[in-house]
Design a protein around this motif. Structure first.
Motif, PDB file in Angstrom:
ATOM      1  N   ILE A   1      12.668  11.159  -3.676  1.00  0.00           N
ATOM      2  CA  ILE A   1      11.308  11.616  -3.993  1.00  0.00           C
ATOM      3  C   ILE A   1      10.588  12.028  -2.720  1.00  0.00           C
ATOM      4  CG2 ILE A   1       9.035  10.856  -4.775  1.00  0.00           C
ATOM      5  CD1 ILE A   1      10.466   9.099  -6.832  1.00  0.00           C
ATOM      6  N   LEU A   2      10.694  11.199  -1.675  1.00  0.00           N
ATOM      7  CA  LEU A   2       9.888  11.410  -0.473  1.00  0.00           C
ATOM      8  C   LEU A   2      10.359  12.602   0.350  1.00  0.00           C
ATOM      9  CD1 LEU A   2       9.357   7.734   0.779  1.00  0.00           C
ATOM     10  CD2 LEU A   2       7.745   9.201  -0.426  1.00  0.00           C
TER      11      LEU A   2
ATOM     12  N   ASP B   1      -2.101  16.671  -1.489  1.00  0.00           N
ATOM     13  CA  ASP B   1      -3.059  15.613  -1.167  1.00  0.00           C
ATOM     14  C   ASP B   1      -2.409  14.232  -1.277  1.00  0.00           C
ATOM     15  OD1 ASP B   1      -5.872  14.673  -0.703  1.00  0.00           O
ATOM     16  OD2 ASP B   1      -5.528  13.777  -2.679  1.00  0.00           O
ATOM     17  N   GLN B   2      -1.661  14.013  -2.345  1.00  0.00           N
ATOM     18  CA  GLN B   2      -1.004  12.724  -2.516  1.00  0.00           C
ATOM     19  C   GLN B   2       0.143  12.567  -1.517  1.00  0.00           C
ATOM     20  OE1 GLN B   2      -2.195  10.314  -4.404  1.00  0.00           O
ATOM     21  NE2 GLN B   2      -0.610   8.988  -3.529  1.00  0.00           N
TER      22      GLN B   2
ATOM     23  N   LYS C   1       0.840  -1.205   0.000  1.00  0.00           N
ATOM     24  CA  LYS C   1       0.000   0.000   0.000  1.00  0.00           C
ATOM     25  C   LYS C   1       0.870   1.247   0.000  1.00  0.00           C
ATOM     26  CE  LYS C   1      -3.507   2.380   2.793  1.00  0.00           C
ATOM     27  NZ  LYS C   1      -4.303   2.805   1.630  1.00  0.00           N
ATOM     28  N   LEU C   2       1.917   1.236   0.812  1.00  0.00           N
ATOM     29  CA  LEU C   2       2.822   2.382   0.864  1.00  0.00           C
ATOM     30  C   LEU C   2       3.547   2.562  -0.462  1.00  0.00           C
ATOM     31  CD1 LEU C   2       4.508   4.619   2.167  1.00  0.00           C
ATOM     32  CD2 LEU C   2       5.963   2.844   3.175  1.00  0.00           C
ATOM     33  N   TYR C   3       4.061   1.488  -1.026  1.00  0.00           N
ATOM     34  CA  TYR C   3       4.850   1.601  -2.258  1.00  0.00           C
ATOM     35  C   TYR C   3       3.993   2.125  -3.410  1.00  0.00           C
ATOM     36  CZ  TYR C   3       8.434   0.493  -5.705  1.00  0.00           C
ATOM     37  OH  TYR C   3       9.385   0.578  -6.688  1.00  0.00           O
ATOM     38  N   ASN C   4       2.771   1.665  -3.482  1.00  0.00           N
ATOM     39  CA  ASN C   4       1.862   2.170  -4.520  1.00  0.00           C
ATOM     40  C   ASN C   4       1.601   3.661  -4.347  1.00  0.00           C
ATOM     41  OD1 ASN C   4       1.658  -0.341  -5.760  1.00  0.00           O
ATOM     42  ND2 ASN C   4      -0.160  -0.934  -4.598  1.00  0.00           N
ATOM     43  N   SER C   5       1.464   4.097  -3.088  1.00  0.00           N
ATOM     44  CA  SER C   5       1.272   5.527  -2.835  1.00  0.00           C
ATOM     45  C   SER C   5       2.494   6.323  -3.269  1.00  0.00           C
ATOM     46  CB  SER C   5       1.000   5.769  -1.340  1.00  0.00           C
ATOM     47  OG  SER C   5      -0.201   5.173  -0.935  1.00  0.00           O
ATOM     48  N   ILE C   6       3.672   5.751  -3.034  1.00  0.00           N
ATOM     49  CA  ILE C   6       4.913   6.432  -3.425  1.00  0.00           C
ATOM     50  C   ILE C   6       5.001   6.557  -4.946  1.00  0.00           C
ATOM     51  CG2 ILE C   6       7.427   6.247  -3.432  1.00  0.00           C
ATOM     52  CD1 ILE C   6       7.202   4.886  -0.690  1.00  0.00           C
TER      53      ILE C   6
ATOM     54  N   LEU D   1       2.548   6.604  -7.088  1.00  0.00           N
ATOM     55  CA  LEU D   1       1.556   7.579  -7.528  1.00  0.00           C
ATOM     56  C   LEU D   1       2.037   8.995  -7.219  1.00  0.00           C
ATOM     57  CD1 LEU D   1      -1.186   8.065  -8.806  1.00  0.00           C
ATOM     58  CD2 LEU D   1      -2.234   7.754  -6.542  1.00  0.00           C
ATOM     59  N   PHE D   2       2.700   9.169  -6.089  1.00  0.00           N
ATOM     60  CA  PHE D   2       3.229  10.488  -5.719  1.00  0.00           C
ATOM     61  C   PHE D   2       4.310  10.918  -6.718  1.00  0.00           C
ATOM     62  CE2 PHE D   2       6.059  12.994  -2.664  1.00  0.00           C
ATOM     63  CZ  PHE D   2       5.327  14.161  -2.826  1.00  0.00           C
ATOM     64  N   GLY D   3       5.174   9.969  -7.086  1.00  0.00           N
ATOM     65  CA  GLY D   3       6.212  10.273  -8.066  1.00  0.00           C
ATOM     66  C   GLY D   3       5.622  10.677  -9.404  1.00  0.00           C
ATOM     67  N   GLN D   4       4.569   9.965  -9.839  1.00  0.00           N
ATOM     68  CA  GLN D   4       3.912  10.320 -11.093  1.00  0.00           C
ATOM     69  C   GLN D   4       3.258  11.691 -11.001  1.00  0.00           C
ATOM     70  OE1 GLN D   4       1.207   7.113 -11.851  1.00  0.00           O
ATOM     71  NE2 GLN D   4       2.834   5.574 -12.085  1.00  0.00           N
ATOM     72  N   THR D   5       2.686  11.982  -9.845  1.00  0.00           N
ATOM     73  CA  THR D   5       2.038  13.288  -9.646  1.00  0.00           C
ATOM     74  C   THR D   5       3.056  14.415  -9.766  1.00  0.00           C
ATOM     75  OG1 THR D   5       0.436  12.263  -8.151  1.00  0.00           O
ATOM     76  CG2 THR D   5       0.634  14.657  -8.052  1.00  0.00           C
ATOM     77  N   LEU D   6       4.239  14.201  -9.218  1.00  0.00           N
ATOM     78  CA  LEU D   6       5.277  15.225  -9.279  1.00  0.00           C
ATOM     79  C   LEU D   6       5.766  15.451 -10.705  1.00  0.00           C
ATOM     80  CD1 LEU D   6       7.441  14.256  -6.142  1.00  0.00           C
ATOM     81  CD2 LEU D   6       5.984  16.271  -6.377  1.00  0.00           C
TER      82      LEU D   6
END
Length: 996
Positions: A683-684, A614-615, A590-595, A597-602
């Motif tokens: 990224i984080l 939000d992400q 779950k965490l890795y998928n969020s990461i 998605l966050f990278g894609q958002t950036l």
């Protein structure tokens, strides 16, 4: 001031007192205070009988017609009212002399006041002021003689008259101002409170004073007065009565118990308790209608404590046969039979108290409760917490007999549950829960009737499943389960029903917090009883993780994950499969998928800042979930400790766990290696160029710290990976804090070539927690690791890997103190950044004690330069920082001992280590010793001198230069040490006390 000036000042103040005798009142009060302050410095040589002189002067003004007599009287009473506080105000010897002067005239002053207090007159403003003045004078050390008793008896008589006048007015036979009566009663009771707290009388004549008060304030007319105040809602007067009774109980609850056997006072005691019960039951809701009943809780606590103390004085039956009642009473003891009679009476009283508390703590109707503001609601909740504590006092009196009616009422009310009686049911549930800390859960059979599978499945669970049920009631049952979770450890047959009931509330937002707490309680109390249901629990958790915080609140999910994780790791190793990999994979994926998605958002152009944040918040939540989970699945410390001590059974178990954890990581789709990759870290933590996301950084470090264990951990990283991550974070955080990253606009994922220009400890504020990370790495890895610890590595190999990272942190800390600075400038820098200094020295001390190979291979010149700059560290103002610095220097002094009788080490690495330690200590010892001497000689507060004891002892014990004899001679010869105000004898005593 010289004597003549003081006399002139006094005369001027007296003149001003006369001038402003008619007001304004504030000016007159200030002048009175100034006059008393002046008198403090004139008594007894220049001014005596101060109060009498001032009163005569004001009286003469009234008698001569300069002012109205009523004005003079008010001024006299105003002066006496404030004199108590001002004369007794701390002021050394001056205050003692002033008190003596007032005490010498206390009889005359009270006589003067008596002229204003008539027992049978209507209440007036003058009389109220007179009571205030009398309360002020009672604070002086009057003896327990006829004066004390006269004041008490007169006060009681006056209150009785005023109470009778109120009653007559109510009956229509006379007419008085009831409000004025109540106001004067409150002032008169204040006098009784002062008498009751009178130090000399209470200490010398406690029993006599107690009987005097008991007879005076437990009469029928007092009971009628209190009842009248309650019925007529004279709130402030009732509150004053309650305060007096509670104050009496503070010192005399034991007397109440012992007087039950006295036929003359038995009914006085019962009447006193009934008055307390009536005041405890003052009508209305606390916080909304009244604010006095919370004070009553203190009395019921004191009364229960007095009963417990009396039980300690019960004479064994064999002794009682040889002693008569009078000899036992003289010894302050009671027979077993007498105690049982007393306890039975007290039980009846506390049964009434319980009834009152249940009534007072019941929630109002929802419509009424909704109309309260937040402050009123919070006051009522606090009041219920006080009720909870008082119910425990009731339990200590009644025992398990109190549980049975609670359980019976709960079951009967559930069967007849309707929209009207649920509030009463919730109160009983709340009350039963309040007792969980006092109840012996293992032996209390009455709990079986409320926590049995039949009751839970058929009566309680339908309430929780019904979304229309009042949330307060459902929360009450869930809190009850959490509080009594230990019950199912002894009666596991009901555990499945309880868990089913608890988890059924997970998808109801209004009660999920209580459900999560109850779940945590069950997991902590019954972990070894959950083998049969752990699979269902894990499946439920996995489902909740996938649903996310949109349904299940984030904070409660963290609690549930940590709880279920602790249950899984407490299972036998063979029982942990497949639960551990399933749960671990769900959380990390779950965490890795969020990461991702966050990278894609950036990377997506045109993405709004709101969408990015939000992400980012979702990533942070998932990181916090993983942090909670990694903490929950830690192998218990006691198993690690036993294995490290060589326990073969525990080592065998740890080997099984290590194999299980390797299998777990192999079967997981996403591990910490993925999450803590260089790209992911960049990224984080550094997603916004030129800044650091501190919250995400903290969560990442928490995960690392949770997994760096002395034993194996299901999600642990290899040492090489941990060092790489720590170095990556350290370098890039410093690039930002020094401004290099923002200037270049780019980040380096690897360590930069060359030194980052650190010029202040400000630059180390952000990466400060990485000192703690290295501290933990050194502690866990320096001695090497075995296979059962998850990764086999030799001590030398581990320390060589850690050397560059430790060296880098030491160099950067030295740069942070400032290049080309002196010790004073370095001290000022450390003073400004205590937390950075404390973290650094915590890490350095760990290296010194455990990482010998690291220490031996560090640059000697760098270490000497660094520690020479830090040698004033022991005197920084932050206590926690001083403890860390002194611990390091103590270790340094101990390890570098010159008079070590042992042979020279054969191991060249050990020899290099000791040689470096000794050379460093020799370089700093003179300055360090001078720093400590200066500190204990007055530079630091006396309360902090013990902080240097261990360090000084280590230096004295291990080094000739600072040996006891040498140091003692040095200190005795030092001028003004530790203070210029002490003689040679005191100086020698002080030196002996610090040199052991």
């Amino acid at each position: 001031m010289d004597d003549e000036s003081k006399i002139q000042l006094r005369d001027e103040l007296l003149s001003l007192l006369k001038r402003f005798v008619g007001g304004p009142v504030t000016v007159f009060r200030k002048l009175s205070q100034a006059t008393i302050t002046c008198a403090r410095h004139m008594v007894p040589d220049l001014w005596n009988n101060i109060a009498l002189e001032i009163i005569r002067a004001l009286n003469e003004m009234g008698q001569s017609g300069q002012i109205d007599n009523a004005v003079a009287s008010e001024a006299i009473l105003e002066f006496l009212s404030i004199s108590g506080d001002d004369v007794l105000r701390p002021g050394g010897g001056y205050t003692d002399k002033l008190k003596e002067d007032f005490n010498s005239n206390i009889g005359e002053l009270i006589t003067i006041l008596a002229t204003y207090l008539r027992a049978d007159s209507e209440p007036t403003k003058i009389q109220k002021k007179a009571w205030n003045a009398l309360a002020s004078l009672v604070r002086f050390q009057i003896e327990f003689d006829s004066t004390f008793k006269d004041i008490f008896n007169f006060t009681i008589k006056r209150i009785q008259f005023l109470s009778s006048a109120k009653a007559s007015t109510k009956a229509g036979t006379t007419q008085v101002d009831v409000s004025a009566c109540n106001s004067e009663i409150e002032s008169a009771i204040a006098v009784l409170e002062e008498l009751l707290s009178h130090t000399i009388s209470v200490l010398k004549y406690k029993h006599t004073v107690g009987l005097l008060f008991l007879e005076g304030i437990s009469t029928e007319w007092v009971a009628a007065e209190i009842k009248s105040c309650i019925v007529l809602d004279h709130h402030d007067t009732a509150k004053t009565w309650l305060r007096l009774l509670v104050d009496f109980g503070e010192n005399y609850c034991d007397l109440l118990l012992k007087q039950l056997s006295d036929p003359k006072l038995h009914y006085n005691v019962i009447r006193f308790w009934n008055c307390m019960i009536a005041l405890t039951n003052y009508p209305g809701y606390f916080g909304e209608d009244e604010d006095l009943t919370d004070q009553a809780m203190v009395f019921w606590y004191n009364q229960q404590e007095a009963l417990s103390d009396l039980e300690m004085d019960v004479t064994p039956s064999s002794d009682a046969e040889d002693d008569n009642d009078s000899s036992l009473e003289a010894a302050g003891m009671v027979t077993h039979q007498q105690f049982q009679q007393i306890k039975n009476i007290v039980k009846d009283v506390y049964l009434k108290v319980i009834e009152v508390l249940l009534n007072k703590s019941t929630y109002p109707k929802q419509q009424d409760f909704d109309e309260w503001d937040n402050d009123q609601k919070e006051k009522f909740r606090i009041y219920r917490r006080d009720v909870r504590d008082t119910l425990m006092n009731c339990y200590y009196v009644l025992g398990n007999d109190m549980i049975k009616p609670f359980v019976g009422n709960i079951i009967n009310m559930i069967k007849g549950l309707n929209a009207e009686n649920w509030r009463s049911l919730e109160t009983f549930v709340f009350s039963l829960r309040s007792l969980h800390e006092a109840v012996d859960i293992e032996s209390c059979e009455h709990l079986r009737y409320i926590l049995s599978p039949e009751v839970i499945d058929n009566l309680i669970k339908p309430i929780i499943l019904n979304p229309q049920s009042p949330s307060a009631l459902s929360n009450g049952f869930l809190n009850l389960f959490g509080s009594y979770a230990r019950w199912w450890n002894f009666h596991p047959e009901g555990l499945s029903s309880a868990l089913s009931c608890i988890t059924s509330a997970f998808e109801q937002p209004q009660i999920v917090q209580s459900a999560a707490l109850a779940f945590q309680g069950v997991c902590e109390s019954c972990s070894d009883k959950l083998i049969g249901v752990v699979g269902e629990m894990v499946s439920l958790c996995v489902r909740i993780i996938r649903i996310g915080s949109s349904v299940f609140p984030h904070n409660q999910l963290k609690r549930v994950l940590e709880s279920i994780g602790s249950v899984v790791v407490n299972l036998p190793p063979q029982e942990q499969l497949p639960h551990l990999p399933n749960l671990s994979n769900a959380v990390s994926t779950k965490l890795y998928n969020s990461i991702l998605l966050f990278g894609q958002t950036l990377k997506t152009q045109g993405t709004t800042q709101e969408a990015i944040l939000d992400q980012r918040n979702r990533v942070l939540e998932d990181l916090e979930l993983l942090a909670s989970y990694t903490r929950g699945i830690q192998v218990p410390d006691n198993i690690e400790d036993s294995a490290l001590e060589g326990d073969t059974n525990e080592i065998a178990q740890m080997n099984q766990l290590a194999e299980l954890h390797r299998h777990c990581q192999q079967t997981m789709g996403c591990t910490l290696d993925n999450i803590f990759s260089s790209d992911t870290i960049m990224i984080l933590v550094f997603w916004a160029q030129g800044s650091i996301d501190s919250e995400i950084l903290d969560s990442l470090l928490e995960i690392l710290h949770n997994t760096i264990r002395r034993g194996t951990h299901p999600l642990q990283l290899k040492l090489s990976h941990l060092i790489k991550v720590t170095s990556l974070l350290w370098n890039n955080i410093l690039l930002i804090t020094t401004g290099l990253a923002s200037a270049s606009g780019t980040f380096n994922s690897e360590a930069p070539n060359g030194t980052i220009p650190i010029t202040t400890l400000d630059h180390l504020e952000k990466p400060e927690k990485l000192f703690d990370t290295v501290n933990q790495l050194v502690r866990v890895y320096s001695k090497g690791r075995e296979e059962w610890q998850g990764e086999a590595i030799l001590p030398l190999q581990a320390q060589r890997q850690l050397l560059p990272l430790v060296t880098r942190q030491c160099v950067d800390f030295g740069l942070g103190l400032g290049q080309n600075t002196n010790q004073q400038q370095a001290y000022e820098m450390m003073e400004q950044h205590p937390s950075v200094v404390a973290s650094f020295f915590g890490m350095l001390n760990q290296v010194l004690e455990l990482g010998k190979q690291i220490w031996a291979n560090m640059d000697p010149e760098m270490l000497v330069m660094l520690l020479c700059l830090c040698v004033l560290g022991p005197v920084v103002s932050d206590r926690f920082t001083v403890l860390g610095i002194n611990r390091f220097f103590t270790s340094l002094a101990t390890i570098s001992r010159d008079n070590d009788p042992g042979a020279t080490p054969d191991n060249p690495d050990e020899l290099a280590y000791l040689s470096l330690v000794k050379s460093i200590y020799s370089a700093i010892e003179p300055t360090l010793l001078e720093t400590i001497i200066t500190a204990i000689g007055g530079q630091v507060p006396r309360s902090r001198v013990p902080l240097f004891a261990e360090l000084l002892h280590s230096m004295v014990k291990n080094h000739p230069m600072s040996s006891g004899a040498t140091l003692r001679k040095l200190l005795l010869e030092r001028v003004n040490f530790p203070s210029p105000h002490i003689g040679q004898t005191e100086k020698r005593q002080f030196v002996d006390s610090i040199i052991r």
